[in-house]
Write a protein that holds these residues in place. Structure first.
Motif, PDB file in Angstrom:
ATOM      1  N   ARG A   9       0.833  -1.205   0.000  1.00 18.70           N
ATOM      2  CA  ARG A   9       0.000   0.000   0.000  1.00 18.70           C
ATOM      3  C   ARG A   9       0.869   1.257   0.000  1.00 18.70           C
ATOM      4  NH1 ARG A   9      -5.370   1.221   1.231  1.00 18.70           N
ATOM      5  NH2 ARG A   9      -5.694   3.371   1.941  1.00 18.70           N
ATOM      6  N   LYS A  10       1.970   1.220   0.730  1.00 15.87           N
ATOM      7  CA  LYS A  10       2.880   2.369   0.739  1.00 15.87           C
ATOM      8  C   LYS A  10       3.417   2.639  -0.662  1.00 15.87           C
ATOM      9  CE  LYS A  10       4.477   1.924   5.529  1.00 15.87           C
ATOM     10  NZ  LYS A  10       5.645   1.621   6.408  1.00 15.87           N
ATOM     11  N   ARG A  11       3.737   1.567  -1.389  1.00 19.85           N
ATOM     12  CA  ARG A  11       4.237   1.743  -2.751  1.00 19.85           C
ATOM     13  C   ARG A  11       3.168   2.351  -3.649  1.00 19.85           C
ATOM     14  NH1 ARG A  11       5.871  -3.699  -2.492  1.00 19.85           N
ATOM     15  NH2 ARG A  11       4.571  -4.145  -4.322  1.00 19.85           N
ATOM     16  N   ILE A  12       1.940   1.896  -3.477  1.00 19.53           N
ATOM     17  CA  ILE A  12       0.836   2.424  -4.277  1.00 19.53           C
ATOM     18  C   ILE A  12       0.626   3.900  -3.978  1.00 19.53           C
ATOM     19  CG2 ILE A  12      -1.661   2.310  -4.682  1.00 19.53           C
ATOM     20  CD1 ILE A  12      -1.486  -0.701  -4.045  1.00 19.53           C
ATOM     21  N   VAL A  13       0.606   4.254  -2.703  1.00 17.10           N
ATOM     22  CA  VAL A  13       0.389   5.648  -2.296  1.00 17.10           C
ATOM     23  C   VAL A  13       1.495   6.540  -2.858  1.00 17.10           C
ATOM     24  CG1 VAL A  13       0.387   7.224  -0.326  1.00 17.10           C
ATOM     25  CG2 VAL A  13      -0.960   5.115  -0.235  1.00 17.10           C
ATOM     26  N   SER A  14       2.731   6.075  -2.764  1.00 16.72           N
ATOM     27  CA  SER A  14       3.860   6.845  -3.283  1.00 16.72           C
ATOM     28  C   SER A  14       3.763   7.023  -4.797  1.00 16.72           C
ATOM     29  CB  SER A  14       5.175   6.142  -2.924  1.00 16.72           C
ATOM     30  OG  SER A  14       6.281   6.837  -3.446  1.00 16.72           O
ATOM     31  N   ALA A  15       3.416   5.956  -5.495  1.00 19.18           N
ATOM     32  CA  ALA A  15       3.292   6.022  -6.953  1.00 19.18           C
ATOM     33  C   ALA A  15       2.108   6.897  -7.364  1.00 19.18           C
ATOM     34  CB  ALA A  15       3.126   4.614  -7.526  1.00 19.18           C
ATOM     35  N   ALA A  16       1.016   6.789  -6.626  1.00 19.48           N
ATOM     36  CA  ALA A  16      -0.171   7.589  -6.939  1.00 19.48           C
ATOM     37  C   ALA A  16       0.115   9.074  -6.731  1.00 19.48           C
ATOM     38  CB  ALA A  16      -1.343   7.149  -6.068  1.00 19.48           C
ATOM     39  N   LYS A  17       0.774   9.405  -5.636  1.00 20.20           N
ATOM     40  CA  LYS A  17       1.090  10.811  -5.375  1.00 20.20           C
ATOM     41  C   LYS A  17       1.976  11.376  -6.486  1.00 20.20           C
ATOM     42  CE  LYS A  17       2.163  12.136  -1.183  1.00 20.20           C
ATOM     43  NZ  LYS A  17       2.931  12.398   0.074  1.00 20.20           N
ATOM     44  N   ALA A  18       2.997  10.638  -6.882  1.00 17.38           N
ATOM     45  CA  ALA A  18       3.886  11.094  -7.948  1.00 17.38           C
ATOM     46  C   ALA A  18       3.127  11.255  -9.266  1.00 17.38           C
ATOM     47  CB  ALA A  18       5.044  10.114  -8.121  1.00 17.38           C
ATOM     48  N   LEU A  21       0.781  14.343  -9.057  1.00 21.30           N
ATOM     49  CA  LEU A  21       1.565  15.572  -9.068  1.00 21.30           C
ATOM     50  C   LEU A  21       2.115  15.861 -10.461  1.00 21.30           C
ATOM     51  CD1 LEU A  21       3.534  15.296  -5.692  1.00 21.30           C
ATOM     52  CD2 LEU A  21       1.833  17.039  -6.277  1.00 21.30           C
ATOM     53  N   SER A  22       2.408  14.822 -11.210  1.00 17.64           N
ATOM     54  CA  SER A  22       2.974  15.002 -12.548  1.00 17.64           C
ATOM     55  C   SER A  22       1.916  15.256 -13.611  1.00 17.64           C
ATOM     56  CB  SER A  22       3.778  13.758 -12.939  1.00 17.64           C
ATOM     57  OG  SER A  22       4.905  13.584 -12.099  1.00 17.64           O
ATOM     58  N   TYR A  23       0.775  14.586 -13.507  1.00 23.12           N
ATOM     59  CA  TYR A  23      -0.207  14.622 -14.580  1.00 23.12           C
ATOM     60  C   TYR A  23      -1.552  15.226 -14.183  1.00 23.12           C
ATOM     61  CZ  TYR A  23       3.033  11.399 -16.874  1.00 23.12           C
ATOM     62  OH  TYR A  23       4.159  10.834 -17.440  1.00 23.12           O
ATOM     63  N   GLY A  24      -1.771  15.473 -12.895  1.00 22.04           N
ATOM     64  CA  GLY A  24      -3.088  15.908 -12.457  1.00 22.04           C
ATOM     65  C   GLY A  24      -4.036  14.733 -12.387  1.00 22.04           C
ATOM     66  N   PHE A  25      -5.170  14.938 -11.735  1.00 23.37           N
ATOM     67  CA  PHE A  25      -6.096  13.823 -11.565  1.00 23.37           C
ATOM     68  C   PHE A  25      -6.632  13.317 -12.899  1.00 23.37           C
ATOM     69  CE2 PHE A  25     -10.480  12.314 -11.325  1.00 23.37           C
ATOM     70  CZ  PHE A  25     -10.309  11.218 -10.500  1.00 23.37           C
TER      71      PHE A  25
END
Length: 208
Positions: A9-18, A21-25
């Motif tokens: 889950r930590k990996r998912i959260v980190s990847a999702a945040k990046a 932040l890069s592409y917008g929702f």
């Protein structure tokens, strides 16, 4: 041996945040998130029900913390007005402390103000200004009840001024200021707006 779901889950959260932040929702890709988290797309749904749920999972804890901080500040301000008659309790608030909160949650605030188009949070800054307006009006009413002379003012102008005040605090995030730069700016903001609010509200000490 079963994989550590907490670590996944930590990996998912980190990847999702990046990704957000890069592409917008709206332009964020679940496939890229899954790939960067080293998981399948179907595996994402074991942790989040949708892309919207994933975005909310990043934003909502910060907003809950913000709500708690605002409620505490309101209690302190109203208590000060009642007990010691502090007319400047909401005009001289610690802007640096407020900016520190923003920078303690920088990525989350950045997502909220710059990358939330297409989510239920896209109008949240406007909602935040409306909440701040209500809070300020409650404090002004408390001052009046406490004997301070606060003249009538144009509510439309007041709304615009509060909105500009809220947006002013978000500008360092929009422009990627460092924390040090943002803290210096917060000090300037406090001087600028504090004097303006006192002039607008005509804050005076109550007659003895």
């Amino acid at each position: 041996m079963p994989r550590d779901k907490s670590e996944r889950r930590k990996r998912i959260v980190s990847a999702a945040k990046a990704e957000f932040l890069s592409y917008g929702f709206e332009n964020a890709s679940l496939r890229r998130i899954a790939s960067n988290a080293d998981i399948t797309v179907s595996g994402l749904y074991k942790h989040f029900s949708s892309k919207e749920d994933m975005f909310a999972g990043l934003i909502q804890p910060m907003l809950d913390d913000l709500n708690d901080v605002c409620q505490q500040k309101d209690r302190e301000a109203l208590a000060a007005i009642e007990k010691i008659g502090a007319a400047s309790t909401f005009l001289d608030e610690d802007a640096v402390s407020a900016m520190d909160f923003i920078y303690d949650h920088f990525d989350e605030v950045k997502l909220l103000v710059c990358h939330s188009q297409g989510t239920k949070y896209e109008d949240y800054v406007h909602m935040l200004a409306e909440m701040e307006e209500r809070r300020s009006l409650l404090r002004i009413e408390a001052l009046r009840q406490g004997g301070y002379s606060v003249p009538a003012f144009d509510r439309r102008e007041f709304h615009l001024l509060v909105s500009s005040h809220v947006e002013a605090f978000l500008q360092p995030v929009r422009h990627d200021f460092t924390r040090e730069e943002a803290r210096h700016y917060a000090t300037t903001l406090n001087i600028f707006f504090s004097k303006g609010w006192k002039w607008l509200c005509g804050i005076e000490e109550p007659e003895s």
